[in-house]
Design an enzyme around this catalytic site. Sequence first.
Site, PDB file in Angstrom:
ATOM      1  N   ARG A   1      -4.358   3.261  -1.697  1.00 28.02           N
ATOM      2  CA  ARG A   1      -4.317   1.805  -1.932  1.00 28.02           C
ATOM      3  C   ARG A   1      -5.740   1.280  -2.072  1.00 28.02           C
ATOM      4  O   ARG A   1      -6.228   0.531  -1.243  1.00 28.02           O
ATOM      5  CB  ARG A   1      -3.497   1.156  -0.831  1.00 28.02           C
TER       6      ARG A   1
ATOM      7  N   TYR B   1      -4.315  -1.518   7.400  1.00 26.60           N
ATOM      8  CA  TYR B   1      -2.968  -1.537   7.994  1.00 26.60           C
ATOM      9  C   TYR B   1      -3.032  -1.962   9.456  1.00 26.60           C
ATOM     10  O   TYR B   1      -4.113  -2.042  10.044  1.00 26.60           O
ATOM     11  CB  TYR B   1      -2.346  -0.135   7.916  1.00 26.60           C
TER      12      TYR B   1
ATOM     13  N   SER C   1       3.608  -1.444  -3.493  1.00 30.79           N
ATOM     14  CA  SER C   1       3.410  -2.896  -3.556  1.00 30.79           C
ATOM     15  C   SER C   1       4.396  -3.561  -4.510  1.00 30.79           C
ATOM     16  O   SER C   1       4.986  -4.589  -4.174  1.00 30.79           O
ATOM     17  CB  SER C   1       1.989  -3.227  -4.018  1.00 30.79           C
TER      18      SER C   1
ATOM     19  N   ASP D   1       0.343   0.884  -8.025  1.00 26.67           N
ATOM     20  CA  ASP D   1       0.847   0.877  -6.659  1.00 26.67           C
ATOM     21  C   ASP D   1       2.329   0.464  -6.595  1.00 26.67           C
ATOM     22  O   ASP D   1       2.661  -0.718  -6.535  1.00 26.67           O
ATOM     23  CB  ASP D   1      -0.036  -0.079  -5.842  1.00 26.67           C
TER      24      ASP D   1
ATOM     25  N   GLN E   1      -4.559  -0.363  -7.937  1.00 27.42           N
ATOM     26  CA  GLN E   1      -3.605  -1.459  -7.689  1.00 27.42           C
ATOM     27  C   GLN E   1      -2.493  -1.528  -8.738  1.00 27.42           C
ATOM     28  O   GLN E   1      -1.350  -1.791  -8.406  1.00 27.42           O
ATOM     29  CB  GLN E   1      -4.347  -2.783  -7.634  1.00 27.42           C
TER      30      GLN E   1
HETATM   31  P1  NAD Z   1       3.346  -2.487   5.695  1.00 25.87           P
HETATM   32  O1  NAD Z   1       4.611  -2.490   4.904  1.00 25.87           O
HETATM   33  O2  NAD Z   1       2.843  -1.202   6.243  1.00 25.87           O
HETATM   34  O3  NAD Z   1       3.531  -3.521   6.926  1.00 25.87           O
HETATM   35  C1  NAD Z   1       3.980  -4.836   6.742  1.00 25.87           C
HETATM   36  C2  NAD Z   1       3.221  -5.783   7.630  1.00 25.87           C
HETATM   37  O4  NAD Z   1       3.642  -5.639   8.995  1.00 25.87           O
HETATM   38  C3  NAD Z   1       1.716  -5.576   7.636  1.00 25.87           C
HETATM   39  O5  NAD Z   1       1.089  -6.746   7.180  1.00 25.87           O
HETATM   40  C4  NAD Z   1       1.386  -5.282   9.105  1.00 25.87           C
HETATM   41  O6  NAD Z   1       0.135  -5.790   9.489  1.00 25.87           O
HETATM   42  C5  NAD Z   1       2.549  -5.954   9.817  1.00 25.87           C
HETATM   43  N1  NAD Z   1       2.791  -5.512  11.198  1.00 25.87           N
HETATM   44  C6  NAD Z   1       2.789  -4.248  11.716  1.00 25.87           C
HETATM   45  N2  NAD Z   1       3.086  -4.276  13.030  1.00 25.87           N
HETATM   46  C7  NAD Z   1       3.299  -5.578  13.371  1.00 25.87           C
HETATM   47  C8  NAD Z   1       3.642  -6.233  14.579  1.00 25.87           C
HETATM   48  N3  NAD Z   1       3.811  -5.558  15.717  1.00 25.87           N
HETATM   49  N4  NAD Z   1       3.779  -7.585  14.561  1.00 25.87           N
HETATM   50  C9  NAD Z   1       3.588  -8.267  13.405  1.00 25.87           C
HETATM   51  N5  NAD Z   1       3.272  -7.712  12.224  1.00 25.87           N
HETATM   52  C10 NAD Z   1       3.120  -6.375  12.215  1.00 25.87           C
HETATM   53  O7  NAD Z   1       2.164  -3.158   4.900  1.00 25.87           O
HETATM   54  P2  NAD Z   1       1.960  -3.372   3.315  1.00 25.87           P
HETATM   55  O8  NAD Z   1       2.560  -4.639   2.929  1.00 25.87           O
HETATM   56  O9  NAD Z   1       2.371  -2.144   2.598  1.00 25.87           O
HETATM   57  O10 NAD Z   1       0.361  -3.481   3.206  1.00 25.87           O
HETATM   58  C11 NAD Z   1      -0.432  -3.905   4.217  1.00 25.87           C
HETATM   59  C12 NAD Z   1      -1.924  -3.733   3.895  1.00 25.87           C
HETATM   60  O11 NAD Z   1      -2.254  -2.926   2.762  1.00 25.87           O
HETATM   61  C13 NAD Z   1      -2.578  -5.039   3.593  1.00 25.87           C
HETATM   62  O12 NAD Z   1      -3.855  -5.016   4.185  1.00 25.87           O
HETATM   63  C14 NAD Z   1      -2.721  -5.084   2.129  1.00 25.87           C
HETATM   64  O13 NAD Z   1      -3.720  -5.981   1.703  1.00 25.87           O
HETATM   65  C15 NAD Z   1      -3.093  -3.654   1.887  1.00 25.87           C
HETATM   66  N6  NAD Z   1      -2.805  -3.296   0.489  1.00 25.87           N
HETATM   67  C16 NAD Z   1      -3.860  -2.912  -0.298  1.00 25.87           C
HETATM   68  C17 NAD Z   1      -3.622  -2.576  -1.615  1.00 25.87           C
HETATM   69  C18 NAD Z   1      -4.728  -2.164  -2.536  1.00 25.87           C
HETATM   70  O14 NAD Z   1      -5.885  -2.471  -2.279  1.00 25.87           O
HETATM   71  N7  NAD Z   1      -4.425  -1.419  -3.596  1.00 25.87           N
HETATM   72  C19 NAD Z   1      -2.339  -2.619  -2.121  1.00 25.87           C
HETATM   73  C20 NAD Z   1      -1.308  -3.022  -1.274  1.00 25.87           C
HETATM   74  C21 NAD Z   1      -1.555  -3.349   0.030  1.00 25.87           C
END
Ligand code: NAD
Length: 377
Positions: free
Chosen positions: A122, A226, A133, A130, A127
């Site tokens: 990621r 994460y 996402s 992905d 992006q």
């Molecule tokens: P995910 O599906 O792994 O998790 C969903 C959300 O749950 C996350 O925001 C996490 O912080 C939250 N979470 C975990 N435990 C928790 C708790 N106990 N209480 C409350 N919330 C909790 O996450 P995702 O949506 O796949 O992606 C998250 C991260 O990845 C972000 O930082 C996002 O910006 C990053 N990301 C980067 C790229 C990229 O740069 N290519 C692409 C996608 C996502």
Amino acid sequence: MPIKIAVPKETAQGERRVALDPTVAARFAKLGLEVMIQKGAGRDAQFPDEAYADTRVVDDAKTLMSEADIVVKVAPPTQEEVNMMKDGATLIGFFHAHKNTDVVKALQKKKITSFAMELIPRISRAQSMDALSSQAAVAGYKAAIMGADLSCRFFPMLTTAAGTIRPSKVLVIGAGVAGLQAIATARRLGAIVEAYDVRSATKEQVESLGAKFLDLGVKAEGEGGYARELTDEEKAKQQEALAKFISQCDVLITTAAIPGRPSPMLIPQKMVDGMKSGAVIIDLAAEGGGNCELTKPGKTVTKGGVTIHGPLNVPSQVPLHASEMYAKNLLNFLSPVLADGKLNLDWNDEIIAKSCLTHDGEIKHDATRSLVEGDQK
Ligand code: NAD
């Protein structure tokens, strides 16, 4: 001879997506590939065979898979599907290798080069490839729609001759890709939205969508953007602080996940007992066991007037757009590799190296290799 890229009909139960939509299939044909689809492959996503121009329609999976140099899929392949492929061919899709070690062994045996969409790093450059996402965004949108559908209340404020209706309160826990899309959708439907995440970076994102960020004093930034798992003490603090907001909301959407771990259990039964009668929980984390203690993955249950919905494979419920987005991710992943009508794999490229599951009889992904070798001991 042009490279042959094939799109089989998905076989997983309830899977309505297809790996290539007609527009992206035509883009692959323009890149000089011969595109083949299995008869009816796009039907459930509303893409009839006739919509695929410059594409050969093949009647059965076996003929299609055995001819292909590259097979693109959405849901993880079965062993049977891998065995239909010709030795040394390439397979791209989701694999969930930790749950499908027998499939990994079949990939090894047939010397298939496999790329797992969920392993694409990621990083900014990736992006547009992905699929985690793109599909999470679909799921987040649909979660808000499901919440509105199952609720006994309107989402928006309504001023009518029959009186004024107050807007619903929606609480979103986990403001990652899916959570942010759920917030945006619930806002568009007119609800008042509050959201919470353990990563403080999400505060600004939540607020930019017009929702209120709940600062509960528990932060858990992990590696690579994460979240990390909470300690028992942090969990207790989080639950105590959340209880008040949960008791006041009409719809609760939970999306919390920690990579490689089961979904964290955030909503114990006693919190559900404290919710309003008629409230709804949409547990998008159901695939990993759920964020609510009462969630039954794939089912809708009711407890004390609260409906708890644990949907599985949500992106498949918006199959047309989910397939279009997925197909674009595949095109963006494959087109740089397909220079000069050949598959040129640059193993020094982080995206290729990290997303490769198996190649030439070897398991390239460390965690999967340990798991499969552990199985063999
Ligand atoms: P995910 O599906 O792994 O998790 C969903 C959300 O749950 C996350 O925001 C996490 O912080 C939250 N979470 C975990 N435990 C928790 C708790 N106990 N209480 C409350 N919330 C909790 O996450 P995702 O949506 O796949 O992606 C998250 C991260 O990845 C972000 O930082 C996002 O910006 C990053 N990301 C980067 C790229 C990229 O740069 N290519 C692409 C996608 C996502």
